[in-house]
Design a protein around this motif. Structure first.
Motif, PDB file in Angstrom:
ATOM      1  N   LEU A 187       0.983  -1.246   0.102  1.00 58.27           N
ATOM      2  CA  LEU A 187       0.053  -0.072  -0.093  1.00 58.27           C
ATOM      3  C   LEU A 187       0.932   1.259  -0.239  1.00 58.27           C
ATOM      4  O   LEU A 187       0.414   2.429  -0.554  1.00 58.27           O
ATOM      5  CB  LEU A 187      -1.084   0.088   1.203  1.00 58.27           C
ATOM      6  N   LEU A 229      -7.834  -1.036   4.312  1.00 60.28           N
ATOM      7  CA  LEU A 229      -7.661  -1.072   2.969  1.00 60.28           C
ATOM      8  C   LEU A 229      -7.029  -2.651   2.663  1.00 60.28           C
ATOM      9  O   LEU A 229      -7.115  -3.349   1.732  1.00 60.28           O
ATOM     10  CB  LEU A 229      -6.773  -0.171   2.369  1.00 60.28           C
ATOM     11  N   ALA A 230      -6.015  -2.809   3.596  1.00 55.25           N
ATOM     12  CA  ALA A 230      -5.487  -4.221   3.437  1.00 55.25           C
ATOM     13  C   ALA A 230      -6.354  -5.397   3.555  1.00 55.25           C
ATOM     14  O   ALA A 230      -5.947  -6.345   2.710  1.00 55.25           O
ATOM     15  CB  ALA A 230      -4.200  -4.282   4.525  1.00 55.25           C
ATOM     16  N   LYS A 244      -5.287   2.071   6.620  1.00 52.57           N
ATOM     17  CA  LYS A 244      -4.397   1.320   5.916  1.00 52.57           C
ATOM     18  C   LYS A 244      -4.693  -0.312   6.298  1.00 52.57           C
ATOM     19  O   LYS A 244      -5.012  -0.970   5.347  1.00 52.57           O
ATOM     20  CB  LYS A 244      -2.854   1.539   6.588  1.00 52.57           C
TER      21      LYS A 244
END
Length: 165
Positions: A143, A155-156, A152
């Motif tokens: 990312l 999104l991961a 983060k």
């Protein structure tokens, strides 16, 4: 500079919800089963209560033929009941009649009839398992620089779930 034809503005979008478009189709299908309003079927769990709705569902309403000069007789509500619970639901008939008539606002239903059969329950959808922690860590590495750790991580997890599917 060449002139082109007139520019047309698109008109307003007239998309309608599917439920509105199919309203007449559903109303006709429910009317064939004697239901004046489909809410008795669609809101059965709220009307009868969750303990009754878990084992019984409305199948149809049978209205007696009107006799000229006589008031309309109340209907018979036919319920589909799971076999082992039929006796228990039969003992709850007065409660069911009271709740249904309260919903209609008048004494629309005078008696209940029972048909023993399996209920038509929708299939429960299984939730997918969360993505593997190794896959989430691998996606998080790709990312780059995202300062917000919660973003983060989210999104991961999303990226790992998409790659898995």
């Amino acid at each position: 500079m060449s002139k082109s034809g007139p520019i047309y503005k698109p008109g307003p979008i007239s998309a309608k919800p599917l439920g509105i478009l199919l309203n007449d189709v559903f109303a006709e299908a429910y009317a064939k089963q004697g239901f004046a309003a489909r809410e008795l079927v669609t809101r059965w769990a709220q009307i009868a209560g969750p303990e009754i709705a878990a084992h019984a569902e409305p199948l149809k309403m049978q209205w007696p033929r009107p006799v000229e000069g006589q008031p309309q007789e109340p209907a018979t509500l036919v319920l589909r009941v799971e076999g082992p619970m039929a006796l228990e639901i039969q003992h709850s008939a007065d409660i069911i009649l009271e709740r249904v008539n309260r919903f209609f606002g008048w004494s629309a239903v005078g008696k209940l009839a029972f048909r023993q059969a399996p209920l038509s329950r929708p299939q429960a959808r299984k939730r997918p398992a969360p993505p593997d922690a190794k896959a989430v860590a691998k996606v998080a590495e790709s990312l780059g620089d995202i300062e917000d750790e919660q973003l983060k991580t989210a999104l991961a997890k999303l990226g790992a779930a998409i790659k898995r599917n």
